[in-house]
Each structure stands twice: as structure tokens, then as C-alpha cells.
Design a protein around this motif. Structure first.
Motif, mmCIF file in Angstrom:
data_model
loop_
_atom_site.group_PDB
_atom_site.id
_atom_site.type_symbol
_atom_site.label_atom_id
_atom_site.label_comp_id
_atom_site.label_asym_id
_atom_site.label_seq_id
_atom_site.Cartn_x
_atom_site.Cartn_y
_atom_site.Cartn_z
ATOM 1 N N TRP A 304 0.854 -1.443 -0.166
ATOM 2 C CA TRP A 304 -0.150 0.455 0.107
ATOM 3 C C TRP A 304 0.714 1.227 0.238
ATOM 4 O O TRP A 304 0.450 2.731 -0.568
ATOM 5 C CB TRP A 304 -0.600 0.211 1.215
ATOM 6 N N LEU A 307 2.274 2.114 -3.244
ATOM 7 C CA LEU A 307 2.058 2.042 -4.495
ATOM 8 C C LEU A 307 1.440 3.424 -3.879
ATOM 9 O O LEU A 307 0.906 4.341 -5.449
ATOM 10 C CB LEU A 307 0.164 1.247 -4.220
ATOM 11 N N VAL A 365 -1.117 6.300 -9.638
ATOM 12 C CA VAL A 365 -0.194 5.227 -8.670
ATOM 13 C C VAL A 365 0.061 4.161 -9.794
ATOM 14 O O VAL A 365 1.368 3.567 -9.121
ATOM 15 C CB VAL A 365 -1.163 4.613 -7.712
ATOM 16 N N ASP A 366 -0.453 3.799 -10.843
ATOM 17 C CA ASP A 366 -0.441 2.517 -11.447
ATOM 18 C C ASP A 366 -0.526 2.783 -12.699
ATOM 19 O O ASP A 366 -2.313 2.810 -13.295
ATOM 20 C CB ASP A 366 -0.397 1.562 -10.918
ATOM 21 N N TRP A 369 -2.050 -0.518 -14.150
ATOM 22 C CA TRP A 369 -3.233 -1.049 -13.437
ATOM 23 C C TRP A 369 -4.709 -0.499 -14.514
ATOM 24 O O TRP A 369 -5.963 -0.989 -14.760
ATOM 25 C CB TRP A 369 -3.297 -0.730 -12.336
#
Ligand code: GLC
Length: 783
Positions: A304, A307, A365-366, A369
Motif C-alpha cells: 500500500w 502504491l 499510482v500505476d 493498472w
């Protein structure tokens, strides 16, 4: 000072609740995207696999006020013959000490009762379909303690609709082997509605302690005329070791522990799901081991933090920092992306427009994703451009969208994705349609736009159909005549943005086509939707206005004004006027209402919006999604203090300073706050499951701090409260880290004097692209 019930730890990564007496359950949602569980501050909640509606593992009825369904422990002091729950519920004996820490990926409940300190750490491993509780018991008293520990949960293994418990009790099969309780069910309507299908997993419960007995039958555990507050098994200490079939199953193990004065013992409890006994035994073997359980907890925490911390801020407002750095992102990812679950709503399904908007958080964050999420949505588009409104992951079934705006959110997110990542290749990626065929992402986007362009009304504005963004307007447009001015605004933005994208990728003809469509729409909108001091919200099938000074109820709508600015469809002076009208007529002590006055009586020509109690939810509540857009509009107009004032009024952490009024959690956004036309004005509702967490994050990063991704780089345009003298931001962007400091020595709110990148002053306000994976230092001076 008002009673606070809790506080953020210094770095903002945990919220510590200091009393079990709260106005509502304050929860955490712990999930790895497959297995999840919800835990309230008193141990309430439930576990599920993939789908929190169709595939619940433990029993839970939504009951915001009672909060009594959960997975619990009972502790019994056999020498004194008294028992309690270390999480307060279900026994509800007054505890001598209590604390619940909700963290990023874990929750810890710590309490003390007559010298026995208990600490339970709950979490879900990254990859396995299970949850782990690490329990620590300590004897703080001077006498040796002989304790019985009982686990308790009710097995459900099915859908939310399985409420006919006596009937459902007939399908379970429960057995205990090697200290593990296994249970399955030979009936599951949750997959395809069939009444002739088994639940295709086995659930389990076990502990690192060796059980001295167990009970599988709910009736035997509770006893006659009792409840889980005072179950017979715990009171008498007697288990019947019921296994087999034909009863409502519970997960009760009885353990025995002695603790000398000062002695501390730890044990684990594992609850989960597997395909078969062997597989379950394997994961049990791994995680029953303390070292492995602790290592996994560390992994989860690390996951977490890694991320969430790619982009972080350091402003003079600590609540802004806590929420932006951790909680807005955590809320979006944990509740909306991984679970679609919260205490007030078990949506379970992916919403086409909802999780696309949540992707605004994923993008920070990604990238991978975010891309996967967008593709998932594109796969739920039909070849005619229409889309599924929502769908369940595990059976891919759902509802077709008859809402007018829904397809456009795909285009919105694709554009945002490319601005953030620079990944133009994505437009060429081939993705199948939900019905037949496949096409590139670019074509998916074009089809979405074309579908909306095809459905225009007599004024040359897009149709309302079964509702636009506002789901509650489901009666306005069913005859196919009503037009939505908010959708005109949204579509205008999309047309222009898509036109720009077409130009960049060399599709000049299309660029001109969509730009012209936008121009025509702008003309129609400004001719038909200006009400004198603000913009209308639309027209019904019966040709009546919505959101006009002529309307007795629903005179002025927030979104129609905020989006007039966000979309750029309104001339500047009108946009400003519209926003000032909205401020005057909609602002309240607790933030701007969605519209006012509320609809007082059900009106089927409007839809269920008018059926909600006045001042609640979409019927003139302070709807957070819309509030975030208002803040964006204020920033675009350069009204920094107005934006920040709205932020403070509606920000959960600030609201948490008066929790008896705000009621919901101070660390996550609630979907809505009761508006002035409600007798509960100011109360928060529907926490966690709201797209406004992602939008709140963007309000701060993109508009207040004004660091926004564009095709060419990060654009800097802060619109900050005057009192903020210095801000530091770490912004991840296309592989590089930008350490940005915003200096405001003259206490202004906007206007850039100079920007220095890596020691050199740049021209303009866009930080150039480096694509070098390195850290770059940016100094911004406001003057
Ligand atoms: C809820 C829905 C969202 C909708 C909004 C307004 O947040 O999830 O899809 O746009 O309400 O009705």
C-alpha cells in the motif's frame, strides 16, 4: 472543543478511534481484489470472494445502527465465570481500554478488560483468498488467568438474497479435520440464478491454537431464547461438536489459554476459501506460522505504501496532506476498485462510468493498472457504441445502460490516460465488444461519441433518456424528448478534447468534424440553456424546464453551473455569473447543495430523484461528486479562497472535528451530506463508496496545486489559499519524479512569476518532458 472520537497519527497513515461508542460504524475495507472483508470498529462486517453480493462467505445484513453481524471472539475467564468481547461487540461489556486503528491495508483493535489486554490485527494477504487475524493476549493483572477463547462467525456461502435461513440451512455440509473447520454448500444461485448448482468452493476456519472443542450448529451455539450477546455455548462452556448437514452453520472453535501475570501469548486465526481440502491445508500450513503471517502483514503494508506514495504533497494543511497522500487513494482503490463494497452499499458490480472515474486515481499510482481497468470497460461496450451500465465480474452479467452520458466516460478516461502516460499506442489496441466483433480503442471512443451525437432533441441538445450523470432523473426522458444541458456541457468537453487528440495523431478530418460538432452544440446550448442568471439543467419530455427561476423546486442546479466552466462551453462572463448565482443560492454551512429547493413530492415525470426525502442524496443533498466539480470550477475561474472554503466545509477530516453532526468516518469521503431541506442537515451518509474520493484527489493535485498532466508535460497553474506560503509536491510523471516546490512569499493565490527546472528558468508554464527515469527539481514562484 467538540468530542472527537479519534485522531490521525502524525503521518496521517492511521486513524485511531478512541471509543467504541460512535454514531455509526467506522470501518475499513481490506481486500486483495479477490478476497475481501469489511471490518467495523467493533468487529462487525463480513467476508466475500470476488463479489460481495453474490458470493458472501460470512453472514451480514446491512444494519448501520445495530452493527451486530460480524466475525467475533469471546473471551471467558473461567475462574470468575465471566466473558466479554475484545472488540466490544457482540457481548458489549464495558471495556477498561479500547482503541481501533484503521490503517492502509490493516486494522488493529486493542482493548483491556479486567487486566487482560487483547490486540487483534486483521488483514488480507496479497494473493491468497483468505484473511489473517494476529491475536495477542497479555495478562496485565497479578493473578494467573485461565481463559477460554471462542471464535464466532456465521457461514453464508452464497448471495445476499439467501435470507430464508431455515431453507438455506438444508444445503450446507460442515466437517472438522486436523483442527480446521471446512464448510461448503450444495446450492448457489449467485452464479447464474440456477437452483441446481453447488457453491464451488470450500470455506475454512482455523487457528494456530489447538482447539479443545468446536460447534458447527447455530441453534446449539446460541441456545434457547438467547442471542449472540449471551450464547449458551460460551456461558456454559459446552460444545456439541455438531458436524454434517441440515443446520445453519457457524464457525465456533473453543480454545484454552493460561496466562501468568505479565505473560503474553500470540495466536493466529485464519478464515478463507479454497478449491479443495488439500489446497486449503497448504495455505493454512503456510500462514499458521507466525513468521509467515508477520512477513505477509509487512508485505501488505509495503504494497500500500509503495502504491500510494508515488505522488505526495506537503502543504500547510495537514488534513489535505493526509487525505491526498493516503486516504483518497486508499478509499478509491480499496473500496471502489478492489471491492465495490462499503457499509452503506454493497454494489459488487463494476459501474461503467463509476470505475472509469476511479481510474483517475489509478492513473496516479500505476499506469498498467489504469490501462487494464479502461480495457475492462471497453470490453463492456457494444458494437453500436452503447455500454453495460454495470456488470458482475464473476459471471459477466449485468444491466445495459439507458443513461445518456455513460458511454462518454470511456472517452474521458482514454484522453486522461494518454495525457498522463503519453501512450498513444493504446489507441490502436484491439479490444472486443461485449456483443460481437472487436475494434481499436480509438474506434471504441468514436462509437461512444457517435452514439451520443445520434440522440439529440428538438433544441439540438443531447437527450436525457433514462438519466444523465444523475441516476435519479429516471423519469425525465423516457419518451425520448427530454434534453440535458449538463450532458451538452460534458459532450462539449469531450468533442473538443477528442478533436485535439485526433489532430495530434494526424486525423485532421476527424479533428475538424468533432470541433464543428462542438461549435454547433455551443451555439445551441448558449441560445437555449441560459436562464438569465444561470444555466438550466435541462428540459423534460413534457417540455418543462429543469433548474430555472420559473421552477418552484429545483430552481438552480450545481452541475449545470460548474460544468459550464469546466467544459468551456460558456462565455467567461456568463460562466462567472452562473458560478456566483450557484454560490449565492446553493452554498450552505456544510457545502453547496446539488440543487435547491428539494423536490417535496414524488413526481413520476422527474423520476426517483423526487422520491427521496427532501435534502437527501440526489434530491438536493450536498452530493460530494458535484461538490468536487464546483471546486474545480472555482479554481478554473481563479477563485482560490472560494474553492478552499468549500474544501474545508466538506472535507471528511474537517467534518470529523464535529463527528456527532457529520457521523461518518473522518478519513474517507461520504457520498453525500444531508442538505438544508433535510431535518438531518449536515449528516454524512454512504461513506467509502463514492467516486468523489478520486475527484477530491484531483481537485487538490490538478486544480488547487494546479499540477496537471497535458500531452506535452506537466502544466503548472496553482490556485492556492493565500495563507499557504510554501508547498512541496513529489509528482510521478511518465517515469520521472518531479520534486516541485511552490513558493508564495507575497501571500497571493495565483499567477506565476517564474518556473525553474533543474536550475534553469523555463519559458511558459509546462515543465518539459524528460522521459529519463530521474528526479527533476522544479521551483515555482507565485507573483
Ligand atoms: C452515484 C452513482 C453514479 C452517479 C451518481 C449520481 O454516485 O454511482 O454513477 O453518476 O450517483 O446519480
Amino acid at each position: 472543543m467538540k468530542k472527537r472520537f479519534g485522531y490521525f497519527t502524525d503521518n496521517g497513515r492511521e486513524f485511531v478511534i478512541t471509543t467504541y461508542n460512535l454514531p455509526r460504524p467506522w470501518i475499513n475495507i481490506l481486500s486483495n481484489g479477490r478476497y475481501g472483508f469489511l471490518v467495523s470498529h467493533t468487529g462487525g462486517g463480513f467476508s466475500w470472494l470476488i463479489d460481495c453480493n453474490l458470493n458472501r462467505i460470512t453472514k451480514w445484513y446491512q444494519d448501520v445502527f445495530r452493527d451486530m453481524d460480524g466475525r467475533y471472539l469471546y473471551i471467558k475467564d473461567i475462574d470468575k465465570n465471566e466473558y466479554w468481547s475484545p472488540t466490544y461487540k457482540p457481548v458489549m461489556k464495558k471495556l477498561d481500554y479500547y482503541e481501533c486503528r484503521h490503517g492502509l491495508g490493516y486494522t488493529v483493535i486493542k482493548s483491556r478488560y479486567r487486566g487482560i489486554e487483547t490486540e487483534i490485527t486483521y488483514f488480507v494477504p496479497r494473493k491468497e483468498s483468505m484473511e489473517i487475524w494476529i491475536v495477542r493476549l497479555k495478562n496485565m493483572s497479578k493473578r494467573k488467568r485461565n481463559l477460554e477463547i471462542y471464535t464466532f462467525l456465521e457461514w453464508w456461502l452464497g448471495t445476499i438474497y439467501d435470507i430464508d435461513r431455515q431453507f438455506h440451512g438444508l444445503f450446507y455440509d460442515l466437517w472438522v479435520k486436523d483442527n480446521i473447520m471446512f464448510v461448503t454448500k450444495y446450492f448457489w444461485t449467485g452464479f447464474d440464478g440456477s437452483w441446481n448448482r453447488s457453491w464451488n468452493y470450500i470455506a475454512f476456519l482455523t487457528s494456530s491454537l489447538k482447539a479443545i472443542s468446536f460447534e458447527g450448529c447455530r441453534e446449539k451455539f446460541i441456545g434457547e431464547n438467547r442471542s449472540i450477546i449471551n450464547p449458551e455455548t460460551v456461558e456454559k462452556g459446552e460444545c456439541y461438536q455438531t458436524i454434517g448437514r441440515g443446520f445453519e452453520p457457524v464457525g465456533v472453535f473453543k480454545y484454552f489459554i493460561t496466562l501468568n501475570p505479565g505473560e503474553e501469548k500470540r495466536f493466529t486465526i485464519l478464515i478463507g476459501v479454497g478449491e479443495n481440502e488439500d489446497r486449503i491445508k497448504k495455505i493454512v500450513k503456510k500462514f499458521i506460522d507466525f513468521e509467515n503471517a508477520f512477513r505477509e502483514l509487512k508485505e501488505v503494508k509495503k504494497f500500500w505504501l509503495d502504491l500510494l506514495c508515488k505522488t505526495t504533497v506537503e502543504t500547510p494543511d495537514k488534513y489535505v496532506n493526509y487525505l491526498v497522500n493516503y486516504w483518497y487513494k486508499y478509499q478509491t482503490i480499496s473500496a471502489r476498485i478492489l471491492s465495490r463494497n462499503a457499509y452503506y452499499q454493497q454494489a459488487a458490480a463494476y459501474g461503467f462510468r463509476d470505475q472509469l472515474q476511479d481510474t483517475l486515481t489509478l492513473l496516479l499510482v500505476d499506469y498498467g493498472w489504469a490501462k487494464r481497468q479502461i480495457i475492462e470497460h471497453a470490453k463492456h461496450q457494444f458494437s453500436d457504441g452503447g455500454v453495460m451500465h454495470w456488470w458482475h465480474e464473476h459471471n459477466d452479467q449485468g444491466m445495459i445502460s439507458r443513461h445518456s452520458d455513460t458511454p462518454l466516460w470511456l472517452v474521458f478516461m482514454v484522453i486522461n490516460y494518454i495525457k498522463e502516460t503519453g501512450d498513444y499506442k493504446f489507441l490502436e489496441e484491439i479490444v472486443p465488444f461485449y456483443d460481437k466483433g472487436e475494434a481499436s480503442i480509438f474506434t471504441h471512443c468514436e462509437l461512444a461519441i457517435k452514439r451520443v451525437l445520434k440522440k439529440f432533441g428538438r433544441r439540438g441538445l443531447p437527450l436525457f433518456l433514462s438519466g444523465d450523470w444523475n441516476d435519479g432523473f429516471n423519469g425525465v426522458g423516457i419518451k425520448g424528448k427530454a434534453e440535458s444541458s449538463w450532458l451538452a456541457e460534458f459532450l462539449y468537453l469531450i468533442l473538443n478534447e477528442f478533436s485535439t487528440l485526433c489532430k495530434i495523431i494526424g486525423k485532421n478530418r476527424k479533428a475538424v468534424l468533432y470541433r464543428n460538432k462542438a461549435k454547433r452544440l455551443r451555439k445551441n446550448f448558449n441560445e437555449k440553456c441560459w436562464d438569465g442568471k444561470w444555466y438550466l439543467r435541462g428540459f423534460t419530455d413534457e417540455n418543462a424546464t429543469i433548474g430555472s427561476h420559473r421552477n418552484k423546486e429545483g430552481k438552480i442546479f450545481l452541475n449545470a453551473q460548474s460544468w459550464a466552466v469546466i467544459s468551456g462551453i460558456a462565455p467567461r462572463y456568463k460562466a462567472r455569473k452562473a458560478i456566483i448565482s450557484a454560490e449565492k443560492m446553493l452554498d450552505t454551512k456544510y457545502g453547496p447543495a446539488l440543487f435547491l429547493p428539494a423536490y417535496k413530492n414524488p413526481d413520476e415525470k422527474l423520476g426517483y430523484i423526487s422520491r427521496y426525502a427532501p435534502g437527501t442524496k440526489e434530491n438536493a443533498g450536498i452530493f460530494m461528486h458535484a461538490v468536487t466539480w464546483m471546486m474545480i470550477a472555482e479554481c478554473i475561474l481563479g477563485r482560490a479562497n472560494k474553492a478552499y472554503k468549500i474544501y474545508i466545509k466538506t472535507c471528511p477530516a474537517y467534518r470529523g472535528l464535529d463527528p456527532n453532526r457529520s457521523k461518518t468516518e473522518p478519513y474517507v469521503v461520504s457520498e453525500w451530506i444531508a442538505g438544508p431541506d433535510s431535518q438531518f442537515f449536515g449528516e454524512g451518509w454512504n461513506s467509502w463508496l463514492t467516486g468523489s474520493a478520486a475527484w477530491s484527489l484531483r481537485v487538490v493535485l490538478d486544480y488547487i496545486l494546479g499540477i496537471k498532466a497535458t500531452y506535452d508535460g506537466l502544466k503548472i497553474n496553482p490556485c492556492i489559499p493565500r495563507k499557504w506560503k510554501k508547498i512541496n509536491v513529489k509528482r510521478y510523471f511518465r517515469g520521472s519524479i518531479y520534486e516541485i516546490s511552490i513558493n508564495n512569499p507575497h501571500r497571493l493565490s495565483r499567477g506565476i512569476e517564474r518556473i525553474i527546472v533543474d536550475g534553469k528558468q523555463i519559458k511558459g508554464d509546462i515543465i518539459p518532458l524528460f522521459n529519463d527515469g530521474k528526479t527533476h527539481y522544479v521551483e515555482v514562484f507565485i507573483e
